[in-house]
Design an enzyme around this catalytic site. Structure first.
Site, PDB file in Angstrom:
ATOM      1  N   HIS A  33     -17.344 -28.016  -1.971  1.00 35.61           N
ATOM      2  CA  HIS A  33     -18.328 -27.249  -2.727  1.00 35.61           C
ATOM      3  C   HIS A  33     -18.310 -25.785  -2.308  1.00 35.61           C
ATOM      4  O   HIS A  33     -17.731 -25.413  -1.287  1.00 35.61           O
ATOM      5  CB  HIS A  33     -19.732 -27.835  -2.550  1.00 35.61           C
ATOM      6  CG  HIS A  33     -20.235 -27.789  -1.137  1.00 35.61           C
ATOM      7  ND1 HIS A  33     -19.882 -28.710  -0.180  1.00 35.61           N
ATOM      8  CD2 HIS A  33     -21.056 -26.910  -0.512  1.00 35.61           C
ATOM      9  CE1 HIS A  33     -20.466 -28.415   0.966  1.00 35.61           C
ATOM     10  NE2 HIS A  33     -21.181 -27.311   0.803  1.00 35.61           N
TER      11      HIS A  33
ATOM     12  N   ASP B  72     -21.066 -22.708  -1.684  1.00 36.79           N
ATOM     13  CA  ASP B  72     -22.501 -22.519  -1.475  1.00 36.79           C
ATOM     14  C   ASP B  72     -23.139 -21.605  -2.513  1.00 36.79           C
ATOM     15  O   ASP B  72     -24.254 -21.851  -2.976  1.00 36.79           O
ATOM     16  CB  ASP B  72     -22.760 -21.966  -0.068  1.00 36.79           C
ATOM     17  CG  ASP B  72     -22.493 -23.000   1.014  1.00 36.79           C
ATOM     18  OD1 ASP B  72     -22.384 -24.194   0.676  1.00 36.79           O
ATOM     19  OD2 ASP B  72     -22.384 -22.612   2.189  1.00 36.79           O
TER      20      ASP B  72
ATOM     21  N   HIS C  80     -15.311 -25.292   0.758  1.00 37.41           N
ATOM     22  CA  HIS C  80     -15.263 -26.078   1.992  1.00 37.41           C
ATOM     23  C   HIS C  80     -15.829 -27.473   1.801  1.00 37.41           C
ATOM     24  O   HIS C  80     -16.431 -27.788   0.774  1.00 37.41           O
ATOM     25  CB  HIS C  80     -16.030 -25.363   3.115  1.00 37.41           C
ATOM     26  CG  HIS C  80     -17.485 -25.154   2.785  1.00 37.41           C
ATOM     27  ND1 HIS C  80     -17.940 -24.077   2.053  1.00 37.41           N
ATOM     28  CD2 HIS C  80     -18.591 -25.881   3.092  1.00 37.41           C
ATOM     29  CE1 HIS C  80     -19.258 -24.140   1.915  1.00 37.41           C
ATOM     30  NE2 HIS C  80     -19.667 -25.241   2.538  1.00 37.41           N
TER      31      HIS C  80
ATOM     32  N   ARG D 151     -23.264 -36.858  14.303  1.00 37.18           N
ATOM     33  CA  ARG D 151     -23.007 -35.412  14.255  1.00 37.18           C
ATOM     34  C   ARG D 151     -24.304 -34.679  13.913  1.00 37.18           C
ATOM     35  O   ARG D 151     -24.922 -34.954  12.889  1.00 37.18           O
ATOM     36  CB  ARG D 151     -21.942 -35.119  13.200  1.00 37.18           C
ATOM     37  CG  ARG D 151     -21.592 -33.648  12.964  1.00 37.18           C
ATOM     38  CD  ARG D 151     -20.718 -33.586  11.721  1.00 37.18           C
ATOM     39  NE  ARG D 151     -20.089 -32.299  11.465  1.00 37.18           N
ATOM     40  CZ  ARG D 151     -20.622 -31.321  10.742  1.00 37.18           C
ATOM     41  NH1 ARG D 151     -21.847 -31.471  10.227  1.00 37.18           N
ATOM     42  NH2 ARG D 151     -19.960 -30.203  10.522  1.00 37.18           N
TER      43      ARG D 151
END
Length: 314
Positions: free
Chosen positions: A225, A227, A283, A293
């Site tokens: 995607h 941002d 990214h 995570r």
């Protein structure tokens, strides 16, 4: 002879035609057996080639990383790569002295200490202990109060009321503000703008990702995607990693998807990555295969109308 099926690979269609044109029964049995052996060899070779191609395509899509911008074991003072800006910013109001004209991506381990990252992580752990997604990705937004709960979101300030005072402290929020300010200043320095021209914007949030199967689209964090396309207010994006790649989790690397190659950042507690938010920085995040995570996404805009304040303990 007739072949049916819409998804037949060309090489197999070609083999089908060969099979359909086999010599008639009038030809010798020896000639037929010879041709069958030849066709079988071609079929096996074609199958191996197609299987190899599919395996290569899968591995390339999942792990097509050609350069590691930041290894987990190295401690980086500063690393910055300038890249050409996309045209995404032209479709939004420009703010001179802030809207990106210099674009790129950077990573540093010199802004936030590992001890500070651990303290920030404990804030995330306490907040997310109140809820959590049924799938593998949970978020906590201290600004809006959004918290993953099952397959939905709740406002933690309204949902839990006065109990919030037992979860967070003023010191937690003071640390949060201080970390945000230092990251903002580092981004401004890297791109040659004034930090005063940047405004914190939404969504800015903690994320907790594990290997649990996605239950809703909100859990599907791994899709590529941009941002600026997803959130029009974004001009600069940053991530503060709160756990260590290969120590706390497997998979989960951050991947810039450049034309012809991928470049990755391996998370390390206290590491800050930042980049201009347009299409020049397409990214994704790899799927987490084991462990958990933690990170926090802190986003900035040049438009004061889209600015938000730091969270306040209610």
């Amino acid at each position: 002879c007739h072949l049916s099926g819409s998804g037949v690979v060309k090489s197999f269609s070609y083999l089908g035609l060969l099979l359909c044109s086999l010599p008639s029964a009038k030809k010798s049995r020896g000639q037929q057996e010879s041709r069958w052996r030849w066709l079988k060899a071609v079929f096996l070779l074609s199958s191996a080639a197609v299987g190899g191609l599919l395996s290569w395509s899968y591995l390339s899509a999942e792990d097509g990383v050609t350069e590691v911008l930041a290894h987990r074991r190295e401690s980086l003072q500063d690393k910055f790569v300038e890249i050409p800006c996309s045209e995404d910013y032209n479709s939004h109001k420009r703010f001179e002295g802030c809207t990106p004209r210099k674009c790129g991506r950077g990573v540093t381990d010199a802004v936030i200490t590992r001890e500070e990252a651990e303290r920030i992580r404990r804030i995330a752990e306490r907040g997310l202990s109140l809820g959590g997604s049924d799938g593998g990705a949970s978020i906590l937004d201290l600004h809006s109060g959004a918290l993953s709960l099952g397959k939905h979101f709740v406002n933690l300030y309204r949902y839990f009321g006065d109990k919030i005072q037992d979860i967070f402290t003023e010191e937690d929020f003071a640390l949060y503000r201080d970390v945000r300010q230092r990251i903002q200043q580092r981004i401004a320095q890297a791109f040659g703008i004034s930090s005063a021209s940047m405004y914190l914007t939404k969504p800015t949030f903690f994320s907790r990702i594990n290997s649990t199967e996605a239950k809703t689209t909100h859990d599907e964090y791994w899709h590529p995607h941009v941002d600026k396309v997803t959130y029009g207010s974004f001009d600069y994006t940053s991530l503060l990693y709160l756990s260590d790649y290969t120590e706390d989790f497997g998979g989960g690397r951050f991947v810039f998807m450049d034309a012809g190659s991928n470049k990755t950042i391996e998370p390390r507690a206290g590491r800050v990555s930042f980049f201009t938010s347009g299409s020049e920085n397409l990214h994704r995040v790899e799927k987490v295969h084991w462990g958990t995570r933690y990170a926090i996404t802190i986003s900035f805009t040049c438009n004061p109308d889209h600015g938000i304040g730091d969270p306040v303990l209610m």
